[in-house]
Scaffold this active site. Structure first.
Site, short mmCIF file in Angstrom:
data_model
loop_
_atom_site.label_atom_id
_atom_site.label_comp_id
_atom_site.label_asym_id
_atom_site.label_seq_id
_atom_site.Cartn_x
_atom_site.Cartn_y
_atom_site.Cartn_z
N TYR A 25 32.19 41.20 30.74
CA TYR A 25 31.65 42.56 30.85
C TYR A 25 31.70 42.97 32.32
O TYR A 25 30.73 43.43 32.91
CB TYR A 25 30.22 42.62 30.30
CG TYR A 25 29.79 44.00 29.86
CD1 TYR A 25 30.29 44.56 28.70
CD2 TYR A 25 28.86 44.72 30.61
CE1 TYR A 25 29.88 45.82 28.29
CE2 TYR A 25 28.44 45.99 30.20
CZ TYR A 25 28.96 46.53 29.03
OH TYR A 25 28.57 47.79 28.62
N ARG A 49 29.19 34.34 29.31
CA ARG A 49 28.85 32.93 29.57
C ARG A 49 27.33 32.80 29.75
O ARG A 49 26.64 33.79 30.05
CB ARG A 49 29.57 32.44 30.83
CG ARG A 49 29.29 33.27 32.05
CD ARG A 49 30.04 32.75 33.26
NE ARG A 49 30.26 33.78 34.26
CZ ARG A 49 30.89 33.56 35.40
NH1 ARG A 49 31.37 32.38 35.66
NH2 ARG A 49 31.08 34.54 36.26
N ASP A 84 41.14 36.31 35.38
CA ASP A 84 42.35 35.58 34.94
C ASP A 84 42.25 34.08 35.19
O ASP A 84 42.67 33.28 34.36
CB ASP A 84 43.58 36.12 35.70
CG ASP A 84 43.83 37.57 35.37
OD1 ASP A 84 44.07 37.88 34.19
OD2 ASP A 84 43.79 38.39 36.30
N GLU A 85 41.72 33.73 36.35
CA GLU A 85 41.70 32.31 36.72
C GLU A 85 40.78 31.50 35.82
O GLU A 85 40.88 30.26 35.78
CB GLU A 85 41.30 32.15 38.21
CG GLU A 85 39.91 32.64 38.58
CD GLU A 85 39.81 34.15 38.83
OE1 GLU A 85 40.72 34.89 38.44
OE2 GLU A 85 38.80 34.57 39.44
N HIS A 109 46.40 41.60 31.05
CA HIS A 109 47.33 41.27 32.14
C HIS A 109 48.24 40.15 31.60
O HIS A 109 47.78 39.29 30.85
CB HIS A 109 46.51 40.81 33.35
CG HIS A 109 47.27 40.50 34.59
ND1 HIS A 109 48.58 40.85 34.80
CD2 HIS A 109 46.89 39.87 35.73
CE1 HIS A 109 48.97 40.46 36.01
NE2 HIS A 109 47.94 39.85 36.59
N GLY A 135 39.42 48.53 36.56
CA GLY A 135 38.64 48.66 35.34
C GLY A 135 37.67 49.83 35.36
O GLY A 135 37.50 50.50 34.35
N GLU A 232 43.00 56.78 58.12
CA GLU A 232 43.84 57.86 57.58
C GLU A 232 44.69 57.44 56.38
O GLU A 232 45.37 58.28 55.78
CB GLU A 232 44.74 58.43 58.68
CG GLU A 232 43.95 59.20 59.73
CD GLU A 232 44.85 59.96 60.69
OE1 GLU A 232 45.99 60.28 60.31
OE2 GLU A 232 44.42 60.22 61.82
N SER A 253 53.56 66.35 59.12
CA SER A 253 54.30 67.01 60.19
C SER A 253 55.74 66.50 60.24
O SER A 253 56.02 65.36 59.85
CB SER A 253 53.61 66.75 61.53
OG SER A 253 53.87 65.41 61.94
N1 LIG Z 1 46.58 45.72 33.76
C1 LIG Z 1 45.97 46.08 34.87
O1 LIG Z 1 46.42 46.95 35.62
C2 LIG Z 1 44.70 45.39 35.24
C3 LIG Z 1 43.97 45.84 36.34
C4 LIG Z 1 42.80 45.17 36.69
C5 LIG Z 1 42.39 44.06 35.92
N2 LIG Z 1 43.14 43.65 34.85
C6 LIG Z 1 42.76 42.48 34.06
O2 LIG Z 1 41.50 42.66 33.44
C7 LIG Z 1 40.86 41.40 33.28
C8 LIG Z 1 39.44 41.51 33.81
O3 LIG Z 1 39.48 42.01 35.12
P1 LIG Z 1 38.21 42.75 35.74
O4 LIG Z 1 38.74 43.55 36.88
O5 LIG Z 1 37.44 43.42 34.69
O6 LIG Z 1 37.38 41.50 36.29
P2 LIG Z 1 35.86 41.47 36.78
O7 LIG Z 1 35.31 42.82 37.00
O8 LIG Z 1 35.85 40.48 37.90
O9 LIG Z 1 35.07 40.85 35.52
C9 LIG Z 1 35.27 39.56 35.19
C10 LIG Z 1 34.42 39.18 33.99
O10 LIG Z 1 34.84 37.83 33.71
C11 LIG Z 1 33.69 37.04 33.52
N3 LIG Z 1 33.97 35.66 33.93
C12 LIG Z 1 34.43 35.23 35.12
N4 LIG Z 1 34.53 33.89 35.11
C13 LIG Z 1 34.10 33.48 33.88
C14 LIG Z 1 33.96 32.23 33.26
N5 LIG Z 1 34.29 31.10 33.90
N6 LIG Z 1 33.50 32.19 31.99
C15 LIG Z 1 33.17 33.32 31.34
N7 LIG Z 1 33.29 34.56 31.88
C16 LIG Z 1 33.75 34.63 33.13
C17 LIG Z 1 32.65 37.65 34.43
O11 LIG Z 1 31.43 37.22 33.92
P3 LIG Z 1 30.00 37.51 34.61
O12 LIG Z 1 29.73 38.94 34.21
O13 LIG Z 1 29.14 36.53 33.94
O14 LIG Z 1 30.19 37.32 36.09
C18 LIG Z 1 32.92 39.15 34.26
O15 LIG Z 1 32.21 39.66 33.15
C19 LIG Z 1 41.74 40.39 34.00
O16 LIG Z 1 42.59 39.77 33.07
C20 LIG Z 1 42.56 41.27 34.94
O17 LIG Z 1 43.82 40.75 35.32
C21 LIG Z 1 44.26 44.31 34.49
#
Ligand SMILES: NC(=O)c1ccc[n+]([C@@H]2O[C@H](COP(=O)([O-])OP(=O)(O)OC[C@H]3O[C@@H](n4cnc5c(N)ncnc54)[C@H](OP(=O)(O)O)[C@@H]3O)[C@@H](O)[C@H]2O)c1
Length: 331
Positions: A25, A49, A84-85, A109, A135, A232, A253
């Site tokens: 979330y 989690r 992702d990680e 992704h 997001g 800028e 310019s």
């Molecule tokens: N296609 C695109 O252009 C694009 C752009 C941006 C992102 N994305 C993708 O969107 C996805 C999410 O990105 P985001 O920007 O939303 O990330 P984010 O804001 O950092 O949110 C990450 C979420 O993952 C949860 N999380 C992290 N580590 C975890 C773990 N070990 N176990 C369970 N939950 C865990 C976090 O939980 P907590 O709330 O508990 O911390 C948080 O709710 C990724 O796959 C990213 O690559 C795609």
């Protein structure tokens, strides 16, 4: 280029009739959940989690989050919207042991699938539904009546319905208002990572820092150097966003444009080998493996780099300028 699909072209049925689990979330998870609820999706489980910092946020939005295993076990569609990680760890510990047979798994992704971090069994649909942008913008653009451009791809189609689910998912998060296009996990993963590393984030920050340092070494004040190399950037980025690069050049310019055309080629020649190395590194999956290895070490490498970047002298100059601009703009 194939023509985009819009909301009216897409049947939302394949998604509205299923139970959906959203894992995470954060920026995307929250926006996807709110948008799909507003679009009439009724069966949404938010999986977090233990001890998640996002539990209160989800509750404040009217959801009752559950644990990861509970979210997954009854779901027909699982959207993995966590960092992702962490995908592989989440998959191994929570999704693989608890999922229903034949579930559709959605990624936003291409990273985890294209670089082989997760290999879902053959009975799963494996879908990419990528809203292209940060997001938070998925929600803010939706609230204004718009959406982000969406790309869908199918890695595995066990049910024969993966494409329909992918398009419906993008439509319920608002991408049907901006245009929906086909892609592949491979294309999306490389484009996204090359874009952020070489151009939008790594490349842009490297140019800004180098420009700042060159100006300061030439005797220019840090304040002036910051304004001309960092502050800028927003004005130029906004122009490019609205009009494209050619349109931006037309709006600045002639002096700036003439000089920029002169230096573009030598700068491109200097960075070309670096960019080519990034493409090879990312395509081979080496970047993904290094990043997941760092995650397994509690992100030690990331935190070290972040701490040293924070001490760059342009940060102090920037803080001073932002403070002064904010104070002057206050009523
Ligand atoms: N296609 C695109 O252009 C694009 C752009 C941006 C992102 N994305 C993708 O969107 C996805 C999410 O990105 P985001 O920007 O939303 O990330 P984010 O804001 O950092 O949110 C990450 C979420 O993952 C949860 N999380 C992290 N580590 C975890 C773990 N070990 N176990 C369970 N939950 C865990 C976090 O939980 P907590 O709330 O508990 O911390 C948080 O709710 C990724 O796959 C990213 O690559 C795609």
């Amino acid at each position: 280029m194939s023509a985009p699909l819009y909301e009216a072209d897409i049947d939302l049925g394949p998604l509205k009739s299923r139970r959906i689990a959203l894992i995470g979330y954060g920026n995307h998870g929250r926006s996807h959940a709110l948008n799909m609820r507003d679009m009439g999706v009724t069966s949404i489980a938010i999986g977090l989690r233990d001890g998640s910092a996002s539990i209160d946020k989800a509750r404040a939005d009217g959801f009752e989050p559950v644990g990861l295993a509970d979210a997954v076990k009854d779901a027909d569609v699982i959207a993995i919207l966590a960092a992702d990680e962490a995908h592989k760890a989440i998959w191994d510990a929570h999704v693989a042991p608890n999922r229903k047979p034949g579930v559709a798994v959605i990624f936003s992704h291409g990273f985890s699938i294209d670089y082989g971090l997760i290999e879902p069994p053959a009975d799963c649909d494996v879908i990419l539904a990528a809203a292209k942008g940060p997001g938070g913008a998925v929600r803010t653009s939706f609230e204004k009546g718009g959406g982000l451009v969406g790309f869908w791809g199918v890695h595995q189609d066990a049910s024969g319905e993966a494409e329909a689910v992918a398009k419906a998912y993008l439509a319920v998060i608002g991408c049907g208002r901006a245009g929906i296009y086909p892609t592949t996990f491979k294309e999306e993963a490389l484009a996204d990572i090359l874009g952020e590393q070489a151009v939008l984030v790594g490349g842009m920050c490297a140019l800004a820092r180098e420009g700042f340092e060159q100006l300061v070494a030439a005797g220019i004040s840090e304040r002036m150097a910051y304004i001309d190399t960092v502050h800028e950037l927003k004005y130029i980025a906004d122009l490019i966003h609205e009009r494209g690069i050619h349109g931006m050049y037309a709006a600045i310019s002639d002096t700036a444009e003439f000089g920029a055309h002169e230096v573009e080629d030598p700068i491109r020649e200097a960075v070309r080998p670096v960019f080519e190395a990034i493409v090879k590194d990312v395509t081979a999956g080496n970047f993904a493996r290094r990043w997941v290895a760092d995650f397994d070490q509690d992100r030690a490498g990331l935190y070290e780099k972040r701490a040293s970047a924070k001490d760059h002298p342009l940060e102090a100059a920037g803080a001073e300028i932002r403070k002064a601009v904010t104070r002057r703009s206050e009523p």
